[in-house]
Write a protein that holds these residues in place. Structure first.
Motif, PDB file in Angstrom:
ATOM      1  N   SER A  73      11.455 -34.662 -11.116  1.00 42.59           N
ATOM      2  CA  SER A  73      10.887 -35.728 -11.930  1.00 42.59           C
ATOM      3  C   SER A  73      11.484 -35.658 -13.332  1.00 42.59           C
ATOM      4  N   GLU A  74      11.310 -36.717 -14.115  1.00 43.05           N
ATOM      5  CA  GLU A  74      11.823 -36.747 -15.478  1.00 43.05           C
ATOM      6  C   GLU A  74      11.222 -35.626 -16.310  1.00 43.05           C
ATOM      7  N   ASN A  75       9.941 -35.321 -16.121  1.00 40.73           N
ATOM      8  CA  ASN A  75       9.268 -34.289 -16.903  1.00 40.73           C
ATOM      9  C   ASN A  75       9.847 -32.906 -16.622  1.00 40.73           C
ATOM     10  N   VAL A  76      10.084 -32.606 -15.343  1.00 38.26           N
ATOM     11  CA  VAL A  76      10.658 -31.306 -14.978  1.00 38.26           C
ATOM     12  C   VAL A  76      12.083 -31.196 -15.509  1.00 38.26           C
ATOM     13  N   MET A  77      12.845 -32.288 -15.437  1.00 39.13           N
ATOM     14  CA  MET A  77      14.211 -32.291 -15.975  1.00 39.13           C
ATOM     15  C   MET A  77      14.208 -31.948 -17.457  1.00 39.13           C
ATOM     16  N   ASN A  78      13.252 -32.508 -18.189  1.00 34.27           N
ATOM     17  CA  ASN A  78      13.168 -32.241 -19.624  1.00 34.27           C
ATOM     18  C   ASN A  78      12.792 -30.793 -19.914  1.00 34.27           C
ATOM     19  N   ILE A  79      11.915 -30.207 -19.097  1.00 34.88           N
ATOM     20  CA  ILE A  79      11.518 -28.808 -19.283  1.00 34.88           C
ATOM     21  C   ILE A  79      12.716 -27.879 -19.077  1.00 34.88           C
ATOM     22  N   VAL A  80      13.463 -28.113 -18.009  1.00 32.43           N
ATOM     23  CA  VAL A  80      14.653 -27.316 -17.726  1.00 32.43           C
ATOM     24  C   VAL A  80      15.684 -27.469 -18.849  1.00 32.43           C
ATOM     25  N   ALA A  81      15.885 -28.712 -19.293  1.00 35.01           N
ATOM     26  CA  ALA A  81      16.848 -28.968 -20.368  1.00 35.01           C
ATOM     27  C   ALA A  81      16.450 -28.235 -21.645  1.00 35.01           C
ATOM     28  N   CYS A  82      15.159 -28.261 -21.977  1.00 33.58           N
ATOM     29  CA  CYS A  82      14.670 -27.598 -23.188  1.00 33.58           C
ATOM     30  C   CYS A  82      14.925 -26.097 -23.127  1.00 33.58           C
ATOM     31  N   PHE A  83      14.655 -25.495 -21.972  1.00 30.48           N
ATOM     32  CA  PHE A  83      14.858 -24.058 -21.790  1.00 30.48           C
ATOM     33  C   PHE A  83      16.331 -23.680 -21.997  1.00 30.48           C
ATOM     34  N   LEU A  84      17.236 -24.440 -21.394  1.00 31.94           N
ATOM     35  CA  LEU A  84      18.666 -24.143 -21.494  1.00 31.94           C
ATOM     36  C   LEU A  84      19.192 -24.376 -22.908  1.00 31.94           C
ATOM     37  N   LEU A  85      18.697 -25.410 -23.567  1.00 28.97           N
ATOM     38  CA  LEU A  85      19.139 -25.703 -24.925  1.00 28.97           C
ATOM     39  C   LEU A  85      18.678 -24.634 -25.915  1.00 28.97           C
ATOM     40  N   VAL A  86      17.489 -24.096 -25.714  1.00 31.68           N
ATOM     41  CA  VAL A  86      16.998 -23.013 -26.580  1.00 31.68           C
ATOM     42  C   VAL A  86      17.888 -21.777 -26.429  1.00 31.68           C
ATOM     43  N   ILE A  87      18.254 -21.454 -25.191  1.00 28.31           N
ATOM     44  CA  ILE A  87      19.155 -20.320 -24.946  1.00 28.31           C
ATOM     45  C   ILE A  87      20.493 -20.545 -25.642  1.00 28.31           C
ATOM     46  N   ALA A  88      21.023 -21.776 -25.526  1.00 30.86           N
ATOM     47  CA  ALA A  88      22.305 -22.094 -26.153  1.00 30.86           C
ATOM     48  C   ALA A  88      22.219 -21.982 -27.674  1.00 30.86           C
ATOM     49  N   LEU A  89      21.120 -22.449 -28.254  1.00 36.56           N
ATOM     50  CA  LEU A  89      20.936 -22.366 -29.702  1.00 36.56           C
ATOM     51  C   LEU A  89      20.903 -20.915 -30.161  1.00 36.56           C
TER      52      LEU A  89
END
Length: 254
Positions: A103-119
């Motif tokens: 779902s769009e919500n799960v996609m956003n959660i996964v994206a947030c997690f990966l972006l925090v790691i990248a930051l």
């Protein structure tokens, strides 16, 4: 078909073309085309999965023209990059497959997690972003990282090129060379992901074509500007891009 042709000359098509130009310029320079493209498409009412599919088509096509230029000018060896291309295509397909299940919500959660790691990675490793001149001590590439990045890119996208640039800078590549290899990874992952979305019937051509044309124009302008980039701009831009992306994703969760 006539309806599609008519739509390509509409005000909306001109707007989408402009979005493609600006997004691809930013993407070529700092690896953040999705920061412009996806929010813009969502704002005009295009569904999340269609927006991602269109973004894969436009970004992949613009990256392809850059990659062909690199190969023709012999700046990069095809033999040296074929392994990365295959891995990134597979990653893109897998990422697109996962995206169509989530779902769009799960996609956003996964994206947030990966972006925090990248930051965190960027902030802890700022010293390797000082490489502007071509290095002779480029380290061996671990293909697992490009594969993971391509999965994320195929399924969502924003920040994937920034992650890739950061990875290659960490491997002691010059900034220009890091951008070149990142364009190869992004082209390959977009290529794989696009075909999955295409066969799922998710691509909207009335949106994809004008954005793709704009992306091709913008990517070549961005590549031309890379030699003029000062590394202090990169040191500021990369962390800032990730922070804005994380804020954007978190806002989508609320």
């Amino acid at each position: 078909m006539s309806e599609l042709i008519f739509s390509l000359f509409s005000f909306e098509a001109v707007t989408l073309f402009g979005i493609g130009v600006v997004a691809s310029m930013v993407g070529a320079l700092f690896g953040a085309a999705g920061l412009v493209t996806l929010p813009a498409m969502l704002l005009v009412g295009i569904p999340i999965h269609t927006s991602v599919a269109v973004n894969k088509f436009a970004t992949g096509l613009s990256a392809f023209t850059n990659v062909m230029t690199f190969f023709v000018k012999k700046e990069i060896s095809f033999k040296k990059t074929i392994g990365i291309i295959i891995i990134a295509i597979c990653g893109g397909i897998f990422g697109a497959f996962l995206a169509t299940l989530l779902s769009e919500n799960v996609m956003n959660i996964v994206a947030c997690f990966l972006l925090v790691i990248a930051l965190i990675t960027v902030l802890l490793s700022r010293k390797y972003i000082n490489n502007l001149v071509k290095q002779d001590k480029e380290q061996k590439i671990n293909r697992i990282i490009p594969f993971i990045i391509s999965i994320y890119d195929g399924g969502f996208g924003p920040g994937s090129a920034s992650m890739s640039i950061t990875y290659y800078l960490k491997k002691q590549f010059s900034y220009y060379k890091a951008v070149e290899f990142s364009r190869i990874v992004i082209f390959s992952s977009c290529f794989g992901a696009f075909w999955w979305y295409f066969f799922q019937g998710i691509v909207d051509w009335a949106v994809a074509i004008p954005i793709a044309i704009g992306s091709i124009v913008g990517s070549h302008i961005g590549i031309k500007l890379i030699p003029k980039i000062q590394m202090k701009w990169v040191q500021i831009a990369l962390p800032l891009i990730f922070i804005v992306l994380i804020a954007q994703v978190i806002s989508n969760l609320s």
